[in-house]
Design a protein around this motif. Structure first.
Motif, PDB file in Angstrom:
ATOM      1  N   LEU A  10      52.146  34.428  48.543  1.00 59.26           N
ATOM      2  CA  LEU A  10      51.548  34.248  49.875  1.00 59.26           C
ATOM      3  C   LEU A  10      50.205  33.522  49.785  1.00 59.26           C
ATOM      4  N   ALA A  11      50.200  32.274  50.230  1.00 60.24           N
ATOM      5  CA  ALA A  11      48.963  31.480  50.254  1.00 60.24           C
ATOM      6  C   ALA A  11      48.362  31.558  51.654  1.00 60.24           C
ATOM      7  N   GLY A  12      47.111  32.021  51.731  1.00 56.42           N
ATOM      8  CA  GLY A  12      46.483  32.222  53.045  1.00 56.42           C
ATOM      9  C   GLY A  12      46.677  33.658  53.514  1.00 56.42           C
ATOM     10  N   SER A  13      46.610  34.599  52.575  1.00 56.87           N
ATOM     11  CA  SER A  13      46.961  35.997  52.882  1.00 56.87           C
ATOM     12  C   SER A  13      45.960  36.677  53.805  1.00 56.87           C
ATOM     13  N   THR A  14      44.730  36.132  53.911  1.00 54.35           N
ATOM     14  CA  THR A  14      43.694  36.815  54.675  1.00 54.35           C
ATOM     15  C   THR A  14      43.650  36.417  56.147  1.00 54.35           C
ATOM     16  N   GLY A  15      44.477  35.475  56.560  1.00 56.38           N
ATOM     17  CA  GLY A  15      44.447  35.002  57.946  1.00 56.38           C
ATOM     18  C   GLY A  15      45.415  35.762  58.837  1.00 56.38           C
ATOM     19  N   SER A  16      45.594  35.226  60.036  1.00 56.04           N
ATOM     20  CA  SER A  16      46.460  35.866  61.032  1.00 56.04           C
ATOM     21  C   SER A  16      47.919  35.929  60.544  1.00 56.04           C
ATOM     22  N   ARG A  44      36.592  40.014  49.818  1.00 58.69           N
ATOM     23  CA  ARG A  44      36.768  41.472  49.931  1.00 58.69           C
ATOM     24  C   ARG A  44      38.155  41.830  50.458  1.00 58.69           C
ATOM     25  N   LEU A  45      38.557  41.133  51.523  1.00 56.89           N
ATOM     26  CA  LEU A  45      39.881  41.418  52.088  1.00 56.89           C
ATOM     27  C   LEU A  45      40.971  41.095  51.060  1.00 56.89           C
ATOM     28  N   LEU A  46      40.805  39.995  50.356  1.00 55.08           N
ATOM     29  CA  LEU A  46      41.790  39.609  49.343  1.00 55.08           C
ATOM     30  C   LEU A  46      41.914  40.704  48.269  1.00 55.08           C
ATOM     31  N   ALA A  47      40.774  41.233  47.859  1.00 53.11           N
ATOM     32  CA  ALA A  47      40.792  42.279  46.828  1.00 53.11           C
ATOM     33  C   ALA A  47      41.442  43.562  47.352  1.00 53.11           C
ATOM     34  N   GLU A  48      41.170  43.904  48.612  1.00 52.36           N
ATOM     35  CA  GLU A  48      41.828  45.087  49.217  1.00 52.36           C
ATOM     36  C   GLU A  48      43.347  44.901  49.239  1.00 52.36           C
ATOM     37  N   GLN A  49      43.758  43.688  49.599  1.00 49.61           N
ATOM     38  CA  GLN A  49      45.202  43.400  49.648  1.00 49.61           C
ATOM     39  C   GLN A  49      45.810  43.511  48.249  1.00 49.61           C
ATOM     40  N   ALA A  50      45.056  43.037  47.261  1.00 45.08           N
ATOM     41  CA  ALA A  50      45.565  43.081  45.884  1.00 45.08           C
ATOM     42  C   ALA A  50      45.680  44.532  45.408  1.00 45.08           C
ATOM     43  N   ALA A  51      44.714  45.366  45.796  1.00 39.74           N
ATOM     44  CA  ALA A  51      44.757  46.779  45.389  1.00 39.74           C
ATOM     45  C   ALA A  51      45.987  47.465  45.979  1.00 39.74           C
ATOM     46  N   GLU A  52      46.362  47.060  47.170  1.00 35.91           N
ATOM     47  CA  GLU A  52      47.530  47.690  47.808  1.00 35.91           C
ATOM     48  C   GLU A  52      48.852  47.098  47.306  1.00 35.91           C
ATOM     49  N   MET A  53      48.911  45.772  47.184  1.00 36.30           N
ATOM     50  CA  MET A  53      50.193  45.100  46.929  1.00 36.30           C
ATOM     51  C   MET A  53      50.492  44.912  45.442  1.00 36.30           C
ATOM     52  N   ARG A  54      49.459  45.033  44.610  1.00 39.72           N
ATOM     53  CA  ARG A  54      49.611  44.887  43.158  1.00 39.72           C
ATOM     54  C   ARG A  54      50.349  43.615  42.744  1.00 39.72           C
ATOM     55  N   PRO A  55      49.849  42.441  43.196  1.00 35.40           N
ATOM     56  CA  PRO A  55      50.478  41.192  42.759  1.00 35.40           C
ATOM     57  C   PRO A  55      50.169  40.917  41.294  1.00 35.40           C
ATOM     58  N   GLU A  56      50.957  40.032  40.693  1.00 35.51           N
ATOM     59  CA  GLU A  56      50.660  39.619  39.310  1.00 35.51           C
ATOM     60  C   GLU A  56      49.432  38.705  39.273  1.00 35.51           C
ATOM     61  N   VAL A  57      49.299  37.876  40.313  1.00 33.85           N
ATOM     62  CA  VAL A  57      48.240  36.857  40.332  1.00 33.85           C
ATOM     63  C   VAL A  57      47.524  36.881  41.686  1.00 33.85           C
ATOM     64  N   VAL A  58      46.192  36.709  41.633  1.00 27.87           N
ATOM     65  CA  VAL A  58      45.404  36.548  42.853  1.00 27.87           C
ATOM     66  C   VAL A  58      44.615  35.250  42.715  1.00 27.87           C
TER      67      VAL A  58
END
Ligand code: NDP
Ligand code: MG
Length: 407
Positions: A10-16, A44-58
């Motif tokens: 998902l590219a642009g994960s922090t938007g609408s 910050r939002l990107l990191a929160e999303q990563a903590a929840e979704m546990r992607p391989e790459v951010v």
């Protein structure tokens, strides 16, 4: 989480669109799994999303934020940063969602297709500006575009019904790549809400404020597309997007204003039959469709209550007030680098309006003035697209400056 789940980058994960994509994935862990997330600077939002979704790459586009991101994401997550970071995650997973806003999404679109993946495309600007290059990349084995834009998703659904006859294989992405294909399609009818200024004259719109332009009646979206909806440039871009996605000529693509945003678009076939897709205005439906096609999401995001829906209205758009729609048809018909110029001029003008540098009516004026200086070039490589975009931005920036000085 299932081992056979579709792997989503998902590219642009922090938007609408990005955050709504995560809603869809969160609700369907048996079928969908995030493998990569990317944004430009919302660390910050990107990191929160990563903590929840546990992607391989951010991935983070702004290099300077790589250190902050590293301190915030779960240990073991790979971090990419800088201009090529989002492009790199476009080479991951089974489906790449391009939810980046604006021309900056070009690399994600091109790399997804060149690596033979499904592109769930929200970022219409990349397809419009880079059409010849994107179409060439679309021919890569395994590559396909399934549109997220609600109107194109509707058309895709109407066209997809056609593939279920006899032994014919279902077209991989519901559309051809050459103009004037689809001989059994008489017209594509693209619906428009009309935006916040529907029914107003040009004179009445001279002094509109940013807040008024941002108050969309039926959709909540990022600021750029919300302004594009107020000028109907969004609909103009969508006409070009429909032409590129489905291979139907501009004379056979019609825009109709439909304020309720329930009919998301229609296809009229050669025998006069019209198919339409109707649903409540919620982008999670088209996002889920693009992720799961040819399957469908198991649960709806709201259903139509037919006892409450008493009417559906349709009207022709006002091209005198909403000049941008006319300009987009002209640029689309001109082809080659003209749509890239249209898009770049619009991005410059909308950014200037959002910054309070020019008035709302000046958006169309800046685009028109820029297109008057259009210097047609062939777009064979990504570099040609970047050059056309840069040339148009220079002209548009001059047009904005002159308007600032004259007030
Ligand atoms: P938003 O402004 O809400 O989000 C934009 C996303 O793009 C953010 O994740 C942002 O990251 C990222 N981004 C911004 N600038 C750059 C850049 N230079 N490089 C890489 N990434 C960047 O936009 P929307 O979600 O509204 O729109 C996204 C796309 O989807 C647009 O093309 C729009 O036309 C299309 N679309 C949107 C709809 C909607 O309902 N919102 C409906 C149909 C289509 P960061 O937060 O870090 O800045
Ligand atoms: Mg749309």
């Amino acid at each position: 989480m299932s081992a056979t789940a579709t792997r989503v980058s998902l590219a642009g994960s922090t938007g609408s669109i990005g955050t709504q994509t995560l809603d869809v994935v969160r609700a369907d862990p048996d079928h969908l799994r995030i493998v990569a997330l990317g944004a430009h600077s919302s660390v910050r939002l990107l990191a929160e999303q990563a903590a929840e979704m546990r992607p391989e790459v951010v991935a983070i586009g702004d290099d300077r934020l790589a250190g902050d991101l590293a301190s915030l994401v779960p240990p073991g997550t790979e971090i990419l940063s800088g201009p090529g970071a989002l492009e790199a995650i476009a080479g991951m997973g089974d489906v790449v969602v391009n939810a980046v806003v604006g021309f900056a999404g070009l690399a994600v679109t091109v790399n997804t297709l060149r690596t033979g993946r499904r592109l769930a495309l929200a970022n219409k600007e990349s397809l419009i500006a880079g059409a010849p290059v994107v179409q060439a990349a679309r021919a890569t084995p395994g590559a396909e575009i399934v549109p997220v834009d609600s109107e194109h998703c509707a058309i895709h659904q109407c066209l997809a019904t056609r593939a279920w006859r006899g032994e014919e294989p279902r077209p991989r992405d519901g559309g051809g790549v050459e103009a004037e294909e689809q001989p059994d399609v008489r017209r594509l009818v693209v619906t428009a809400s009309g935006g916040p200024f529907r029914g107003r004259s040009r004179m009445e719109l001279a002094d509109v404020t940013l807040a008024q332009a941002l108050a969309h009646p039926t959709w909540t979206m990022g600021p750029k597309i919300t302004i594009d909806s107020s000028t109907l440039m969004n609909k103009g871009l969508e006409v070009i997007e429909a032409h590129e996605l489905f291979g139907v000529g501009f004379d056979r693509i019609e825009v109709v204003v439909h304020p309720q945003s329930i009919v998301h678009s229609m296809v009229e076939f050669c025998d006069g039959a019209t198919l339409a897709q109707l649903s409540r205005p919620d982008m999670r439906l088209p996002i889920g469709y693009a992720l799961r096609y040819p399957e469908r999401l198991g649960e709806p995001y709201g259903v139509i209550d037919w006892s409450q829906l008493s009417r559906l209205d349709f009207a022709a758009p006002d091209l005198t007030t909403f000049v941008c729609l006319r300009l987009a048809y002209e640029a689309g018909r001109a082809g080659a680098s003209a749509p890239a110029w249209l898009n770049a001029a619009n991005e410059v003008a909308v950014a200037a309006f959002l910054d309070g540098r020019i008035g709302w009516l000046s958006i169309a004026d800046v685009v028109a003035e820029t297109l008057d200086s259009h210097d047609e070039t062939k777009l064979l490589e990504v570099g040609d697209v970047l050059a056309a975009d840069a040339a148009a931005r220079r002209v548009a920036a001059g047009a904005v400056e002159r308007r600032e000085r004259t007030g």
